[in-house]
Enzyme design. Sequence first.
Site: not given
Lengths: 596, 57, 171
Positions: A235, A239, A386-388, A449-450
């Site tokens: 996680h 950041y 989300h993470f794209h 996913r994946r």
Amino acid sequence: MSDAIEAEQSFVDKFPQEARVVRAALLSSFFALTLGAVFGIVQTLHRTDVARIIPSTDYYTVLTAHGVFMVISFTIFFLVGLFTWAVTRSLDRPLIDIRITWTWYAIMAVGMTMTGVSILAGFFPALDMSADVLFTFYAPLQAHPMFYAGLAVFIVGSWIAGADWFRTFLAWKRDHPDERIPLQTFMVLTTMAMWYIASSAVAASVLIFLLPWSLGFIDQVNPTLTRTLFWFFGHPVVYFWLMPAYLLWYTVLPKIAGGRLFSDPLARVVFVLFLLLSTPVGIHHQYLDPGIAEGFKFISMTNTMFLLLPSLLTAFTVVASVEYGARQRGGTGLLGWLTDLPWRDPAFTGMMLAGLMFAAGGFSGMVNAGMNINYMIHNTIWVPGHFHLTVGTAVALTFMAATYWIWPQISNKPIYSRSIGLFQVVVWFIGMALMSNAMHAQGIMGVPRRTAEPEYSGFEYATMFGGFEELNVQIAIGGTLLFVSTVLFIGNLVLTMGNPKVSGLAESLPPALSGPNDAPKVLDSLRLWVGIALTLVVLAYALPLAAIINRGGLLGPGVGTYPAWIAPTLDALAAAVTPLVGAIGKVAASLVGVIL
Amino acid sequence: MPQNEAESGVTETIGPDEEFDPIGTLTLIGIYFVILVLAWVYIYYIEFLGRDLVVVG
Amino acid sequence: MHIHAYEKLWLAASILLILLLIGSVTYGAVGPGVAMVTDSEQPIDAQALDEDDRFSEPRVEQVGDNEYAAYVVAYQFGFEPTPIVVPENSTVTFYITSRDVIHGFEVAGTNANTMVVPGEVSQITVETDDRQEYGLICNEYCGAGHHVMEGKVNVVSQAEFDDRNDGGDDA
């Protein structure tokens, strides 16, 4: 271009050695981006069944490469380049010893090459080396030892980089004992403090368990323990990707907008909050793990929800800084000022679009964080959606946009074409909007996913915000636009490097509206914040880790070892295997040739 | 790229609410807040809780 | 430290939003009673599943009044039993483990979703509604054949369920 005084020196004029390191780091970053983009387009067309040019079993090699090159190599090389620039610039002095700087850069390059080679070797069965374990490398899937060793070397290189900047700061502090830490350096130091805490766990997992296991020194590992140590890092690493982007939004974007940072103290508060809260939340990636008690998951959930706060505050401060710039340029009205901004500047527009997209990504992040609602979307393609938006746009697009602004100052070469730059950032935004939106919609339908082939023989997906095939088309188009955008970015940069040098490219950064002296002194006491951060980490992780080790043992309850390169007999998969390996073999060979 | 007049090594700090109220920002972020709340209520209470096979134990 | 009044307002709104999110999740846990996958089952030896009487013969069986237990084994690359047949309008508890690597257990389009970790047993209890056939997907990458790993969860009438179980061969 700038009409500043001709005698004003650019960054490369003042600090030529540091500028060389910054350029090298950025070029390494963009090399990784290029490789990652090639794999990205292969993936996107394969998954959506538009063009399956490799066997589906090789998809996982592609996916591992895409993940590792994009979120470890591209992002972190950019960070070390940016931070070298930021520290040197804000302290207005060279680094302590440029040989140390080149050393850590070389260590990082060697580490990433080791890991990269181990992954790409997966395309060549004759080499008996691969790492088809994906970016998260969950045991008992096992990679070649060089994969783990390379990652450890890379991380150690980043630690030395942090030490280099801390030492430079301490030397500055001896000469400026009563001054506040300049904001950019403050951001670098807090980010690196967070990184030391965060990466310690995955380094421990790799060095104590996974690497010896892959070398055959130990028989088995505890999957839940190694997963948990990964997410302890997994996680806060987001950041580590975001904070350089925030550094750019806080200190550079206001200048490009024609304004000034609305509040330096609040920027410091935000970075301190990230130092404190980034790490004690990792268990929110393990909400559906059987080996972890619900109570620990609930604590992680509340910590994660509070971690929204620094990002929400950033939204206000950054937009206010831009609004200030717009009004300085003559903007009026409640929202009319939005038109009085330098939208033709690719650096400005890129960062603004990145921020806009981040606002959407924040929402899907809230859903991911919501513990029980995680049942709905865990391991579906909602998560890459989300993470794209976040690392894929807020971070990546900001990095590309910032390059248009920073490259001339570190090289004395103007950008080859600002119009292509502007076109490129807009295409990225459109492509990502299409692709990510469709991914979120498919995720709600339960599409995983994946996976190389998300269609299954035994059932059909329910139609929700569009049908499965329709959404596949959107993903394919969106992904293709992203690839085109990347090619334009890289091409523009390569052509820029061929430009002749000129002068007059210096850019300075204006002081904040509310400056560092308005910030309570306690904000600058890094030791206090690191102490609190460590306390929170211990509170969040001591009991769960003890429970996991107690349950399954340090080396696991009986589990086997599953090398992810010895493909099991694929009799049942004969239909899925296509014979067109030659094409990808050629591509992979030339890539390996470039790396080696 | 146009330069702004504000950058000239000025070190005085202007208190934001003496000269500048970011009302546009407040408006934009207020709209965002409303969208977030509505979207959350939809996705949690209607989409998630309304689905089959909720895990109850 | 000076904070502009609007930013203070936004700070308050942000905290309210965060409390709304935490409150919703808490409500979900307490009202509808959504429970998270937890460590309630004992660890197990993944290489000795034959010695565990739940997983040596993966099956669905009745354990109480309208209560059923489904013992499921995930492996490279499938699920046993397949299909998993359960009766409508009943309470079913799935116990799922892995014979080899980490898998996922996702009943497509529903909220039944969990990780399956070798050495651990995932336990989730759901209430079935009307008859329906659901796809069962492994949603955690588990090796080269991950994309063909699928199963079915079929919610059938009580009569059909009883027939299948009394008539001999389980799936």
